[in-house]
Write an enzyme that holds these catalytic residues in place. Structure first.
Site, mmCIF file in Angstrom:
data_model
loop_
_atom_site.group_PDB
_atom_site.id
_atom_site.type_symbol
_atom_site.label_atom_id
_atom_site.label_comp_id
_atom_site.label_asym_id
_atom_site.label_seq_id
_atom_site.Cartn_x
_atom_site.Cartn_y
_atom_site.Cartn_z
ATOM 1 C CG ASN A 62 30.475 3.050 -25.062
ATOM 2 O OD1 ASN A 62 30.125 4.153 -25.473
ATOM 3 N ND2 ASN A 62 31.681 2.594 -25.205
ATOM 4 C CB SER A 67 39.701 1.792 -23.858
ATOM 5 O OG SER A 67 38.758 1.716 -22.802
ATOM 6 C CD GLU A 112 38.718 10.008 -29.929
ATOM 7 O OE1 GLU A 112 39.172 8.851 -29.869
ATOM 8 O OE2 GLU A 112 39.448 10.997 -30.060
ATOM 9 C CD GLN A 150 27.649 -3.072 -23.190
ATOM 10 O OE1 GLN A 150 26.668 -3.117 -23.894
ATOM 11 N NE2 GLN A 150 27.554 -2.813 -21.907
ATOM 12 C CD GLU A 204 34.872 -1.830 -30.976
ATOM 13 O OE1 GLU A 204 34.137 -1.397 -31.879
ATOM 14 O OE2 GLU A 204 35.454 -1.093 -30.164
HETATM 15 P P1 NDP Z 1 27.373 3.841 -33.803
HETATM 16 O O1 NDP Z 1 28.483 4.205 -34.701
HETATM 17 O O2 NDP Z 1 26.344 2.916 -34.312
HETATM 18 O O3 NDP Z 1 26.582 5.147 -33.319
HETATM 19 C C1 NDP Z 1 27.214 6.229 -32.697
HETATM 20 C C2 NDP Z 1 26.339 7.455 -32.833
HETATM 21 O O4 NDP Z 1 26.271 7.818 -34.210
HETATM 22 C C3 NDP Z 1 24.895 7.227 -32.391
HETATM 23 O O5 NDP Z 1 24.424 8.417 -31.808
HETATM 24 C C4 NDP Z 1 24.207 6.923 -33.706
HETATM 25 O O6 NDP Z 1 22.816 7.166 -33.688
HETATM 26 C C5 NDP Z 1 24.915 7.898 -34.624
HETATM 27 N N1 NDP Z 1 24.841 7.554 -36.046
HETATM 28 C C6 NDP Z 1 24.522 6.363 -36.622
HETATM 29 N N2 NDP Z 1 24.567 6.472 -37.974
HETATM 30 C C7 NDP Z 1 24.907 7.757 -38.248
HETATM 31 C C8 NDP Z 1 25.115 8.476 -39.467
HETATM 32 N N3 NDP Z 1 25.009 7.905 -40.653
HETATM 33 N N4 NDP Z 1 25.475 9.774 -39.380
HETATM 34 C C9 NDP Z 1 25.639 10.372 -38.178
HETATM 35 N N5 NDP Z 1 25.432 9.746 -37.008
HETATM 36 C C10 NDP Z 1 25.088 8.442 -37.034
HETATM 37 O O7 NDP Z 1 28.066 3.297 -32.487
HETATM 38 P P2 NDP Z 1 27.369 2.690 -31.223
HETATM 39 O O8 NDP Z 1 26.385 3.644 -30.666
HETATM 40 O O9 NDP Z 1 26.941 1.317 -31.539
HETATM 41 O O10 NDP Z 1 28.621 2.656 -30.191
HETATM 42 C C11 NDP Z 1 29.559 1.656 -30.199
HETATM 43 C C12 NDP Z 1 30.818 2.054 -30.946
HETATM 44 O O11 NDP Z 1 31.347 3.262 -30.417
HETATM 45 C C13 NDP Z 1 31.914 1.032 -30.772
HETATM 46 O O12 NDP Z 1 32.500 0.730 -32.018
HETATM 47 C C14 NDP Z 1 32.943 1.721 -29.883
HETATM 48 O O13 NDP Z 1 34.242 1.287 -30.058
HETATM 49 C C15 NDP Z 1 32.757 3.153 -30.248
HETATM 50 N N6 NDP Z 1 33.200 4.024 -29.163
HETATM 51 C C16 NDP Z 1 34.401 4.657 -29.283
HETATM 52 C C17 NDP Z 1 34.913 5.430 -28.250
HETATM 53 C C18 NDP Z 1 36.234 6.129 -28.381
HETATM 54 O O14 NDP Z 1 36.500 7.037 -27.589
HETATM 55 N N7 NDP Z 1 37.088 5.774 -29.324
HETATM 56 C C19 NDP Z 1 34.174 5.597 -27.008
HETATM 57 C C20 NDP Z 1 32.908 4.926 -26.987
HETATM 58 C C21 NDP Z 1 32.459 4.152 -28.044
HETATM 59 P P3 NDP Z 1 21.763 6.072 -33.162
HETATM 60 O O15 NDP Z 1 22.514 4.875 -32.699
HETATM 61 O O16 NDP Z 1 21.093 6.788 -32.056
HETATM 62 O O17 NDP Z 1 20.847 5.777 -34.284
#
Ligand code: NDP
Length: 493
Positions: free
Chosen positions: A159, A292, A257, A289, A389
């Site tokens: 995002n 926050s 996070e 997306q 969410e």
């Molecule tokens: P995901 O949790 O699906 O993925 C985040 C990252 O983790 C991606 O690079 C993904 O790889 C990787 N990943 C997936 N499975 C695993 C695993 N088993 N082990 C290690 N890494 C893994 O989140 P999204 O990409 O869908 O992002 C959205 C989410 O992120 C929302 O819930 C949002 O709230 C949160 N977010 C939080 C922030 C904060 O600062 N608190 C800021 C921005 C987002 P891939 O997808 O490439 O397969």
């Protein structure tokens, strides 16, 4: 096949070189506004992770012993490199992520500020190393050292690709950690461009490595790798829990996070025009997306109907469309999967008879993952739309009669990332800010983020904090040296 030039066709960056994934596999990355293919990206796997971690481990000792001043020089070179390419980087991020160009430009500004900020903190580390600690016993002297925690795995979502990456890479390098970055498979292009800039910034080979690929393969292998000492993860709460469990095997240090379901609390004395701006920004910026996103709006009952009428007029007029068009206020969602998820929530709201104020229908574009900015009012507290969410442009609204009630409703969430308070009463603002169970409160303010203030939250939103000195400490170990002073100084018997 190795080369030092930036990748044309999907490559990984390992040990200071661009190289193909061991599998030879590539995957197509798409533009979410047009659904057109943008590039082919390497699909990394466990053996690529192993090579990247080996390179990082080999570089760790020398990089960890380098001075903060030397590391700051590299961080400033990265900031300069980003600055020189800011327009191209903004265009690339918009093409890959779908956010309006103006929002990408804000992101790139944040990236530059973050690298410059951690360059300063790296320099300050030199003066702070081996500082004496005051002890209550003259027979001993003690000093404090902050040391890098070692090879760090940095895993980020789609995002805010450049921003979440900068918030990890900059403090990790400043602390003296070597890193392996895994971007999202959906938006790896901004990070690949950043890697090409880092390649020119004077870092020793192996200090920064990038492996593209899926979470299931690359992410899992990184978290499980025995030579990784620290995992810094931004993403969903569900995957964060998996990461924490996997990291527990080796007791790796973990920063998480995660998600949010944040509230905006609007009192009757708020400045209504300002509130309109802030409420809309809090849920429709980046098409909602945002971890926050203030996706739950609580309005004091006496002004609710008037404010909702104004909000509807404002939201109905939001221009959704081509993110490269300067007139566009909201672009598409970043990927098909997220588009489907958000549409399902909207359909669920409509089927459940929720009061629709705005949006709710498809945007009517033939291509792209566009969703209309949507508002539901009087959403029951047990509705999934109120509790979960959604990560899209969907605002849920409820009313309250007292300050205590507003605080109680806002805190009624498994998450606790941020909150917004809208009131002209300063004392109320302080009372409410203190009572909210979140990591950051904005009072009459849009969602501005400074490298100097922390990022992260309470409950299921985070473990630890990013940004500020806390972001640096997340990549450090504390070491005290206690020395017994010579007995000759004691008076003779
Ligand atoms: P995901 O949790 O699906 O993925 C985040 C990252 O983790 C991606 O690079 C993904 O790889 C990787 N990943 C997936 N499975 C695993 C695993 N088993 N082990 C290690 N890494 C893994 O989140 P999204 O990409 O869908 O992002 C959205 C989410 O992120 C929302 O819930 C949002 O709230 C949160 N977010 C939080 C922030 C904060 O600062 N608190 C800021 C921005 C987002 P891939 O997808 O490439 O397969």
């Amino acid at each position: 096949m190795m080369s030092t030039t930036p990748p044309r066709q999907g490559q990984l960056y390992i040990a200071g070189r661009w190289c193909n994934a061991r599998s030879g596999r590539v995957e197509t990355v798409f533009n979410p506004a047009t659904e057109a293919p943008l590039a082919e990206v390497a699909v990394g796997a466990a053996e690529d992770v192993d090579a990247a971690v080996s390179a990082a481990a080999a570089a760790q000792s020398a990089w960890g012993r380098s001075s903060g001043h030397e590391r700051a020089t590299c961080l400033r070179a990265i900031a300069r490199g980003v600055e020189q390419q800011q327009e191209q980087l903004a265009q690339l991020q918009t093409a890959n992520n779908g956010k309006p160009l103006s929002e990408s430009q804000i992101d790139i500004g944040d990236v530059i500020a973050t690298f410059n900020y951690y360059a300063e903190l790296a320099e300050q580390l030199d003066a702070r190393q081996d500082q004496p600690v005051t002890l209550p016993d003259a027979g001993f002297a003690a000093t404090l050292r902050c040391e890098p925690c070692g090879v760090a795995a940095l895993i980020v979502p789609w995002n805010f690709p450049m921003v979440t990456t900068a918030w990890k890479v900059a403090p990790a390098l400043a602390a003296g950690c070597t890193v392996i970055l895994k971007p999202s498979e959906i938006t790896p292009l901004p990070e690949l461009a950043l890697a090409a800039i880092i390649d020119q910034a004077g870092l020793p080979a192996g200090v920064f490595n990038l492996v593209t690929g899926s979470g299931a393969e690359v992410g899992t292998a990184l978290v499980a790798h025995p030579a990784v000492r620290k995992v810094s993860f931004t993403g969903s709460t569900a995957v964060g829990q998996t990461v924490m469990k996997a990291a527990a095997d080796d007791l790796k240090r973990v920063s998480l996070e995660l998600g949010g379901k944040s509230a905006a609390l609007m009192f009757a004395d708020a400045d209504l025009e300002l509130a309109l701006e802030i409420v809309c920004g809090g849920i429709f910026f980046n098409a909602g997306q945002m971890c926050s996103a203030t996706s739950r709006l609580l309005i004091e009952r006496s002004i609710a109907e008037d404010f909702m009428a104004r909000l509807k007029r404002r939201v109905d007029a939001i221009k959704v469309g081509d993110p490269l068009d300067p007139a566009t206020q909201m672009g598409p969602l970043s990927n098909r999967q997220q588009y489907r998820k958000v549409q399902q929530y909207i359909q669920q709201g409509l089927a459940g008879g929720l009061r629709l104020i705005s949006g709710g229908e498809p945007q009517g574009m033939s291509k792209g993952y566009f969703v209309a900015p949507t508002i539901f009012a009087d959403v029951p507290f047990d509705s999934p739309l109120w509790r979960e969410e959604i990560f899209g442009p969907v605002l849920c609204v409820n009313t309250f009669d007292s300050e205590q009630e507003a605080i109680a409703i806002a805190n009624q969430s498994e998450y606790g990332l941020v909150a917004t308070v809208l009131t002209t009463d300063q004392e109320r603002a302080s009372r409410v800010s203190a009572a909210l169970e979140v990591g950051l409160v904005w009072v009459n303010s849009p969602q501005v983020i400074f490298p100097q203030t922390s990022w992260g939250g309470m409950k299921k939103s985070s473990i630890g904090r990013e940004l500020g000195p806390w972001g640096l400490q997340a990549f450090q170990e504390i070491k005290h040296v206690v020395v017994a002073t010579p007995k000759t100084q004691q008076p003779p018997e």
